[in-house]
Design a protein around this motif. Sequence first.
Motif, PDB file in Angstrom:
ATOM      1  N   ARG A 112       0.804  -1.233   0.000  1.00 46.22           N
ATOM      2  CA  ARG A 112       0.000   0.000   0.000  1.00 46.22           C
ATOM      3  C   ARG A 112       0.829   1.273   0.000  1.00 46.22           C
ATOM      4  O   ARG A 112       0.331   2.333  -0.327  1.00 46.22           O
ATOM      5  N   LEU A 113       2.085   1.151   0.399  1.00 42.60           N
ATOM      6  CA  LEU A 113       2.923   2.336   0.580  1.00 42.60           C
ATOM      7  C   LEU A 113       4.357   1.994   0.195  1.00 42.60           C
ATOM      8  O   LEU A 113       4.866   0.933   0.582  1.00 42.60           O
ATOM      9  N   THR A 148       7.604   9.153   0.614  1.00 47.75           N
ATOM     10  CA  THR A 148       6.569   8.135   0.531  1.00 47.75           C
ATOM     11  C   THR A 148       5.658   8.370  -0.663  1.00 47.75           C
ATOM     12  O   THR A 148       5.508   9.498  -1.136  1.00 47.75           O
ATOM     13  N   SER A 149       5.055   7.281  -1.104  1.00 47.47           N
ATOM     14  CA  SER A 149       4.058   7.360  -2.165  1.00 47.47           C
ATOM     15  C   SER A 149       3.054   6.231  -1.981  1.00 47.47           C
ATOM     16  O   SER A 149       3.431   5.114  -1.618  1.00 47.47           O
ATOM     17  N   THR A 150       1.806   6.546  -2.256  1.00 46.92           N
ATOM     18  CA  THR A 150       0.752   5.530  -2.306  1.00 46.92           C
ATOM     19  C   THR A 150       0.261   5.354  -3.739  1.00 46.92           C
ATOM     20  O   THR A 150      -0.716   4.639  -3.973  1.00 46.92           O
ATOM     21  N   ASP A 151       0.940   5.976  -4.678  1.00 44.09           N
ATOM     22  CA  ASP A 151       0.568   5.867  -6.091  1.00 44.09           C
ATOM     23  C   ASP A 151       0.706   4.403  -6.521  1.00 44.09           C
ATOM     24  O   ASP A 151       1.786   3.820  -6.402  1.00 44.09           O
ATOM     25  N   PRO A 152      -0.368   3.800  -7.017  1.00 43.63           N
ATOM     26  CA  PRO A 152      -0.299   2.389  -7.422  1.00 43.63           C
ATOM     27  C   PRO A 152       0.808   2.106  -8.447  1.00 43.63           C
ATOM     28  O   PRO A 152       1.412   1.025  -8.414  1.00 43.63           O
ATOM     29  N   ILE A 200       4.099   1.845  -6.509  1.00 41.94           N
ATOM     30  CA  ILE A 200       4.128   0.600  -5.737  1.00 41.94           C
ATOM     31  C   ILE A 200       4.368  -0.584  -6.671  1.00 41.94           C
ATOM     32  O   ILE A 200       5.199  -1.452  -6.389  1.00 41.94           O
TER      33      ILE A 200
END
Length: 173
Positions: A125-126, A143-147, A150
Amino acid sequence: MVLSISEARFGELLQTFEREALHLETRDAYGTETELPYMAKWSRGEPDDLDWLQDWCENVRAHVDAGASVRRARIVSEPLSDYQRWSYSIAQPMVDAGEDIRWISRRLVSTIGIPGNDFYVLDGRLVVFLIYAGNGLNADYQTSTDPAHIQLCEEAFESVWTLAVPHREYQPV
């Protein structure tokens, strides 16, 4: 969107993932303020009781006991740098705690697309990118939550992982 976080927040994230932590290391040397004094002792041939590693080992053990996996892949140049020889020499307590550490020669990953920075992927997720200065000191955590970010990191990690050698089988060159 990529956001910077504090070292304290990064530490919290490493404590609170639930299912899986993937960590890809790509540098031949690091200069973390925590590690430098211990590496200096090693280079002088002085013993190290590795007490300073116990917090990480306890964290790994707690996650593994709760059913999570902690995997680390290290891309290294061979012959190993002094840093990586030292890193190899202190890895067994982390492996004993349940961290699956694997090693791979840099010459074997030439055709794998690898992000420009070391990273952790937590629970799919992260992603946390570890940004280092030229001297090996940590400069930032992003950090990134960009799919897409990931996915890039997970695919790179798994491509490296399938070729990497488990710590217990790796023979340093």
